[in-house]
Design a protein around this motif. Structure first.
Motif, PDB file in Angstrom:
ATOM      1  N   VAL A  71      24.197 -15.361  -3.428  1.00 14.99           N
ATOM      2  CA  VAL A  71      25.020 -16.109  -4.375  1.00 14.99           C
ATOM      3  C   VAL A  71      25.872 -17.093  -3.580  1.00 14.99           C
ATOM      4  O   VAL A  71      26.526 -16.725  -2.605  1.00 14.99           O
ATOM      5  CB  VAL A  71      25.907 -15.166  -5.218  1.00 14.99           C
ATOM      6  CG1 VAL A  71      26.855 -15.967  -6.102  1.00 14.99           C
ATOM      7  CG2 VAL A  71      25.035 -14.245  -6.068  1.00 14.99           C
ATOM      8  N   THR A  77      23.088 -19.208  -7.944  1.00 15.55           N
ATOM      9  CA  THR A  77      24.330 -18.961  -8.669  1.00 15.55           C
ATOM     10  C   THR A  77      24.507 -17.509  -9.099  1.00 15.55           C
ATOM     11  O   THR A  77      25.624 -17.084  -9.381  1.00 15.55           O
ATOM     12  CB  THR A  77      24.419 -19.871  -9.908  1.00 15.55           C
ATOM     13  OG1 THR A  77      23.281 -19.639 -10.744  1.00 15.55           O
ATOM     14  CG2 THR A  77      24.460 -21.350  -9.501  1.00 15.55           C
ATOM     15  N   SER A  78      23.415 -16.758  -9.166  1.00 15.27           N
ATOM     16  CA  SER A  78      23.472 -15.356  -9.582  1.00 15.27           C
ATOM     17  C   SER A  78      22.225 -14.651  -9.066  1.00 15.27           C
ATOM     18  O   SER A  78      21.132 -15.210  -9.131  1.00 15.27           O
ATOM     19  CB  SER A  78      23.530 -15.281 -11.118  1.00 15.27           C
ATOM     20  OG  SER A  78      23.399 -13.962 -11.577  1.00 15.27           O
ATOM     21  N   SER A  96      20.488 -10.644  -9.217  1.00 12.95           N
ATOM     22  CA  SER A  96      20.396  -9.218  -9.514  1.00 12.95           C
ATOM     23  C   SER A  96      19.066  -8.768  -8.913  1.00 12.95           C
ATOM     24  O   SER A  96      18.006  -9.014  -9.516  1.00 12.95           O
ATOM     25  CB  SER A  96      20.404  -8.955 -11.029  1.00 12.95           C
ATOM     26  OG  SER A  96      21.622  -9.388 -11.598  1.00 12.95           O
TER      27      SER A  96
END
Length: 133
Positions: A31, A54-55, A57
């Protein structure tokens, strides 16, 4: 499949529409990190891009912005937002990608540049790469 989208060594094998090749100058998959790479044509012409993460998981999703740039990483056009979702069932991985453009101008420019056709060729490259493993 996750590695095919998140490791530069694998991305460089398929993330460019043939006859172009992908050449990553640097990549920091975290990130706030980014990938700066060129799609290089056989005549040596380069088309640079910046992807900013940006993200993340792990294994299930990551998001990034993507924009064309010059060789010094100066962004040329408005960016788009990409959302990659990975799911697995019965040993089969599905990847769903949603792309948001920040303006009609950006979307029209991408269509003019042959984005849809280029992506189809790139995913064919990925199919070929995976079939060879």
């Amino acid at each position: 499949m996750w590695d095919a989208f998140t490791k530069k060594e694998i991305l460089d094998q398929w993330w460019a529409p043939r006859p172009a090749i992908s050449r990553t100058k640097f990549m920091d998959f975290k990130v706030g990190g980014r990938r700066f790479f060129a799609m290089v044509m056989p005549d040596g012409q380069e088309r640079w891009m910046v992807q900013r993460y940006t993200s993340i998981s792990p294994i299930t999703n990551f998001k990034m912005t993507a924009a064309f740039a010059d060789k010094d990483e100066n962004v040329e056009l408005l960016s788009s937002e990409w959302d990659f979702n990975f799911s697995e069932e019965d040993g089969i991985t599905e990847v769903v990608i949603v792309i948001y453009n920040e303006s009609l101008e950006r979307m029209e420019r991408m269509i003019e540049l042959g984005f849809g056709e280029a992506m189809a060729v790139m995913y064919g490259n990925l199919d070929d790469l995976l079939a060879g493993q």
